[in-house]
Design a protein around this motif. Structure first.
Motif, mmCIF file in Angstrom:
data_model
loop_
_atom_site.group_PDB
_atom_site.id
_atom_site.type_symbol
_atom_site.label_atom_id
_atom_site.label_comp_id
_atom_site.label_asym_id
_atom_site.label_seq_id
_atom_site.Cartn_x
_atom_site.Cartn_y
_atom_site.Cartn_z
ATOM 1 N N ALA A 47 0.856 -1.350 0.053
ATOM 2 C CA ALA A 47 -0.038 -0.054 -0.096
ATOM 3 C C ALA A 47 0.885 1.383 0.018
ATOM 4 C CB ALA A 47 -0.665 0.065 1.210
ATOM 5 N N VAL A 48 0.363 2.382 -0.325
ATOM 6 C CA VAL A 48 1.150 3.422 -0.349
ATOM 7 C C VAL A 48 0.435 4.750 0.448
ATOM 8 C CG1 VAL A 48 1.973 5.276 -2.039
ATOM 9 C CG2 VAL A 48 2.284 3.021 -2.655
ATOM 10 N N ARG A 49 1.024 5.426 0.995
ATOM 11 C CA ARG A 49 0.792 6.906 1.689
ATOM 12 C C ARG A 49 1.169 7.740 0.781
ATOM 13 N NH1 ARG A 49 1.471 7.571 7.710
ATOM 14 N NH2 ARG A 49 -0.286 6.324 7.817
ATOM 15 N N VAL A 50 0.258 8.706 0.265
ATOM 16 C CA VAL A 50 0.661 9.761 -0.879
ATOM 17 C C VAL A 50 0.445 11.202 -0.014
ATOM 18 C CG1 VAL A 50 0.274 11.100 -3.095
ATOM 19 C CG2 VAL A 50 -0.107 8.620 -2.478
ATOM 20 N N THR A 51 1.539 12.044 -0.073
ATOM 21 C CA THR A 51 1.499 13.368 0.558
ATOM 22 C C THR A 51 1.546 14.496 -0.442
ATOM 23 O OG1 THR A 51 2.399 12.322 2.597
ATOM 24 C CG2 THR A 51 2.434 14.739 2.518
ATOM 25 N N SER A 52 0.692 15.457 -0.051
ATOM 26 C CA SER A 52 0.594 16.469 -1.255
ATOM 27 C C SER A 52 1.449 17.815 -0.650
ATOM 28 C CB SER A 52 -0.666 17.013 -1.534
ATOM 29 O OG SER A 52 -0.695 18.224 -2.174
ATOM 30 N N LEU A 53 1.866 18.607 -1.297
ATOM 31 C CA LEU A 53 2.432 19.965 -1.235
ATOM 32 C C LEU A 53 1.248 20.869 -0.486
ATOM 33 C CD1 LEU A 53 4.910 20.526 -3.953
ATOM 34 C CD2 LEU A 53 5.673 20.300 -1.420
ATOM 35 N N GLU A 54 0.157 20.644 -0.656
ATOM 36 C CA GLU A 54 -0.854 21.704 -0.141
ATOM 37 C C GLU A 54 -0.696 21.902 1.173
ATOM 38 O OE1 GLU A 54 -5.229 20.401 -0.259
ATOM 39 O OE2 GLU A 54 -4.448 18.546 -1.147
ATOM 40 N N VAL A 55 -0.973 23.138 1.563
ATOM 41 C CA VAL A 55 -0.560 23.473 2.909
ATOM 42 C C VAL A 55 -1.484 22.832 4.030
ATOM 43 C CG1 VAL A 55 -0.402 25.473 4.840
ATOM 44 C CG2 VAL A 55 0.205 25.797 2.060
ATOM 45 N N SER A 56 -2.790 22.776 3.634
ATOM 46 C CA SER A 56 -3.731 22.229 4.809
ATOM 47 C C SER A 56 -4.912 21.700 3.880
ATOM 48 C CB SER A 56 -4.359 23.075 5.560
ATOM 49 O OG SER A 56 -4.980 24.356 5.038
ATOM 50 N N GLY A 57 -5.692 20.786 4.565
ATOM 51 C CA GLY A 57 -6.793 20.139 3.703
ATOM 52 C C GLY A 57 -7.016 18.807 4.088
ATOM 53 N N SER A 58 -8.361 18.239 4.262
ATOM 54 C CA SER A 58 -8.603 16.982 4.784
ATOM 55 C C SER A 58 -8.049 15.866 3.931
ATOM 56 C CB SER A 58 -10.104 16.794 4.659
ATOM 57 O OG SER A 58 -10.817 17.727 5.448
ATOM 58 N N TYR A 59 -7.714 16.077 2.851
ATOM 59 C CA TYR A 59 -7.185 15.199 1.800
ATOM 60 C C TYR A 59 -5.866 15.383 1.553
ATOM 61 C CZ TYR A 59 -11.941 13.843 1.635
ATOM 62 O OH TYR A 59 -13.104 13.310 2.153
ATOM 63 N N ARG A 60 -5.026 16.149 2.392
ATOM 64 C CA ARG A 60 -3.664 16.628 1.958
ATOM 65 C C ARG A 60 -2.727 15.246 2.231
ATOM 66 N NH1 ARG A 60 0.802 17.261 5.401
ATOM 67 N NH2 ARG A 60 2.420 18.580 4.232
ATOM 68 N N VAL A 61 -2.884 14.142 3.061
ATOM 69 C CA VAL A 61 -2.442 12.869 2.921
ATOM 70 C C VAL A 61 -3.588 11.723 2.621
ATOM 71 C CG1 VAL A 61 -1.141 11.246 4.514
ATOM 72 C CG2 VAL A 61 -0.860 13.530 4.717
ATOM 73 N N MET A 62 -3.184 10.988 1.804
ATOM 74 C CA MET A 62 -3.954 10.069 0.919
ATOM 75 C C MET A 62 -3.647 8.792 1.103
ATOM 76 S SD MET A 62 -4.459 8.170 -1.921
ATOM 77 C CE MET A 62 -3.868 9.152 -3.369
ATOM 78 N N GLU A 63 -4.256 7.644 1.528
ATOM 79 C CA GLU A 63 -3.975 6.274 1.518
ATOM 80 C C GLU A 63 -4.529 5.427 0.478
ATOM 81 O OE1 GLU A 63 -1.984 5.095 4.050
ATOM 82 O OE2 GLU A 63 -2.131 6.519 5.346
ATOM 83 N N MET A 64 -3.518 4.689 -0.128
ATOM 84 C CA MET A 64 -3.937 3.898 -1.368
ATOM 85 C C MET A 64 -3.752 2.593 -1.310
ATOM 86 S SD MET A 64 -2.646 4.367 -5.303
ATOM 87 C CE MET A 64 -3.860 5.884 -5.581
ATOM 88 N N GLY A 65 -4.710 1.731 -1.367
ATOM 89 C CA GLY A 65 -4.545 0.149 -1.130
ATOM 90 C C GLY A 65 -3.920 -0.463 -2.396
ATOM 91 N N ALA A 66 -3.626 -1.875 -1.935
ATOM 92 C CA ALA A 66 -2.845 -2.744 -2.833
ATOM 93 C C ALA A 66 -3.573 -2.712 -4.308
ATOM 94 C CB ALA A 66 -2.542 -4.031 -2.261
ATOM 95 N N GLU A 67 -4.731 -2.848 -4.221
ATOM 96 C CA GLU A 67 -5.660 -3.030 -5.722
ATOM 97 C C GLU A 67 -5.142 -1.990 -6.492
ATOM 98 O OE1 GLU A 67 -7.405 -5.489 -6.873
ATOM 99 O OE2 GLU A 67 -7.275 -6.960 -5.052
ATOM 100 N N TYR A 68 -5.312 -0.880 -6.171
ATOM 101 C CA TYR A 68 -4.979 0.448 -6.709
ATOM 102 C C TYR A 68 -3.432 0.410 -7.171
ATOM 103 C CZ TYR A 68 -9.599 2.374 -5.771
ATOM 104 O OH TYR A 68 -10.869 2.434 -5.631
ATOM 105 N N VAL A 69 -2.586 0.235 -6.250
ATOM 106 C CA VAL A 69 -1.023 0.370 -6.439
ATOM 107 C C VAL A 69 -0.720 -0.375 -7.497
ATOM 108 C CG1 VAL A 69 1.197 0.010 -5.364
ATOM 109 C CG2 VAL A 69 -0.713 1.149 -4.050
ATOM 110 N N GLU A 70 -1.271 -1.747 -7.408
ATOM 111 C CA GLU A 70 -0.818 -2.811 -8.597
ATOM 112 C C GLU A 70 -1.442 -2.335 -9.970
ATOM 113 O OE1 GLU A 70 1.420 -5.102 -8.320
ATOM 114 O OE2 GLU A 70 1.956 -4.011 -6.814
ATOM 115 N N ASP A 71 -2.673 -1.754 -10.047
ATOM 116 C CA ASP A 71 -3.289 -1.649 -11.174
ATOM 117 C C ASP A 71 -2.460 -0.829 -12.396
ATOM 118 O OD1 ASP A 71 -5.292 -0.365 -13.379
ATOM 119 O OD2 ASP A 71 -6.572 -1.726 -12.282
#
Length: 397
Positions: free
Chosen positions: A329-353
């Protein structure tokens, strides 16, 4: 000499005009269509709309906020899955506004019955109706304001809207159970209860139902084009048009709103953390084997549009960092200063697609800043809020 007496005159006191005091009487409703047959006919459509909204809302919620046991098993296919379900969610939600108003018009005389409570059962029934009406109005109103991105309340929309959806669903089921005899009696023209209704009301009722259907059709036709692009020419009332925005795509959150600037990207590097961590400059990232995908951006507000994306497969970046195939799985972090979705988790099904990309181009052109330059996530069957923009860190988990 006798004293002269001054005569006394009595001046009559002015009398104020008598003002009649109005007697408050309970309102009387003589409209012939405020009856069970009309309420049942509208209720059938409204029930279907709320059922579709509830199911598609659950799909949207659990795609955005999956429990731990589900996160690695969310399906990446079909690629258009979220586009369909969320488009249905918004379209039926807008239709439900019209249906709810007509339904309330048909039943509102019952709110003024006297006495207000006749028995314990009647009191519980009225309480359940009050909860149902409040929850239904809350859902369609907050949903409407959400798609235009106006939040005049202090709470976070997503969890509250999700919680009240369960209250509304439970209230609807309870209402159906309580009103089952009336619903059965007035469900169709052949029902026994319809014989109690005046025959002369039938044309008026048909006119009301046709007008309601026409209103629902008009609302749907003038809004659904934001997701169903063959009808985008009729997209007059929707807050988004699928062709309008930077590089021909709408944008919800701009770079200015996210606090991302061109100056802040001059020293940009992609940091990939894992068993074998590494860092890439933009030129080095562009030099990696490239892949392309035609995928939709589908946002929770109901708009969606397909585009051609180019970049590097996320699975290649994960493999280079030592991620285990099929389970990383992957944790993705954005440069945006703030926001509820600044850090996003992506499961293995998406990562492998193979269609999941760290995108660098949109429709053959480098990403604009508003679309997430220099790099963003694009993945199939995924809400737009999770297609993270301005990515600078990938953490392989």
């Amino acid at each position: 000499m006798p004293k002269l007496r001054t005569p006394r005159f009595s001046v009559p006191k002015p009398r104020l005009p008598r003002i009649p005091v109005p007697q408050l009487q309970p309102p009387e409703f003589n409209g012939r269509l405020h009856d069970a047959r009309t309420a049942t006919a509208i209720g059938r459509w409204l029930g279907i709309a709320f059922a579709v909204c509830f199911v598609t809302g659950l799909i949207s919620h659990y795609l955005q906020h999956p429990p731990d046991w589900l996160a690695d098993h969310l399906p990446a296919r079909p690629t258009w899955g979220y586009r369909l379900t969320q488009g249905l969610h918004i379209a039926t939600g807008l239709a439900a506004i019209v249906l709810l108003l007509v339904k309330l018009w048909a039943v509102y005389p019952r709110l003024f019955v006297r006495p207000p409570v006749r028995s314990v059962r009647h009191g519980l029934e009225r309480l359940s109706v009050a909860v149902l009406v409040a929850a239904a109005v809350f859902q369609v109103l907050t949903g409407l304001l959400n798609i235009v991105e106006w939040y005049p309340w202090p709470f976070f929309f997503v969890p509250v809207h999700f919680a009240v959806a369960w209250i509304a669903a439970g209230s609807i089921l309870l209402h159906i159970a309580v009103k089952a005899p009336d619903i059965r009696a007035h469900w169709s023209r052949s029902s026994a209860g319809t014989r109690e209704l005046p025959a002369e009301d039938a044309p008026d009722r048909r006119s009301l139902l046709l007008a309601t259907g026409a209103a629902v059709g008009a609302v749907t036709l003038t809004t659904v084009g934001q997701a169903f692009t063959p009808l985008k020419a009729f997209d007059l009332l929707a807050p988004r048009h699928p062709d309008r925005g930077p590089q021909g795509l709408p944008v919800n959150r701009t770079a200015v709103a996210a606090g991302v600037t061109e100056r802040g990207l001059r020293a940009w590097r992609l940091e990939v953390v894992g068993p074998r961590p590494y860092t890439l400059t933009l030129d080095a990232l562009r030099a990696l084997p490239r892949a392309g995908a035609r995928l939709p951006i589908a946002c929770v507000e109901g708009w969606s549009v397909e585009a051609d994306w180019g970049g590097v497969r996320l699975s290649d970046l994960v493999a280079r960092a030592g991620g285990r195939p099929g389970s990383a799985a992957v944790r993705v972090t954005s440069l945006e200063v703030s926001g509820s979705y600044r850090v996003m988790e992506m499961g293995a099904e998406y990562v492998e697609d193979p269609l999941t990309l760290l995108a660098l181009t949109l429709n053959g052109q480098p990403l604009s800043l508003d679309h997430g330059a220099p790099a963003r996530i694009i993945a199939p069957n995924r809400p737009g809020v999770l297609q993270t923009k301005w990515v600078y860190r990938l953490e392989v988990r």
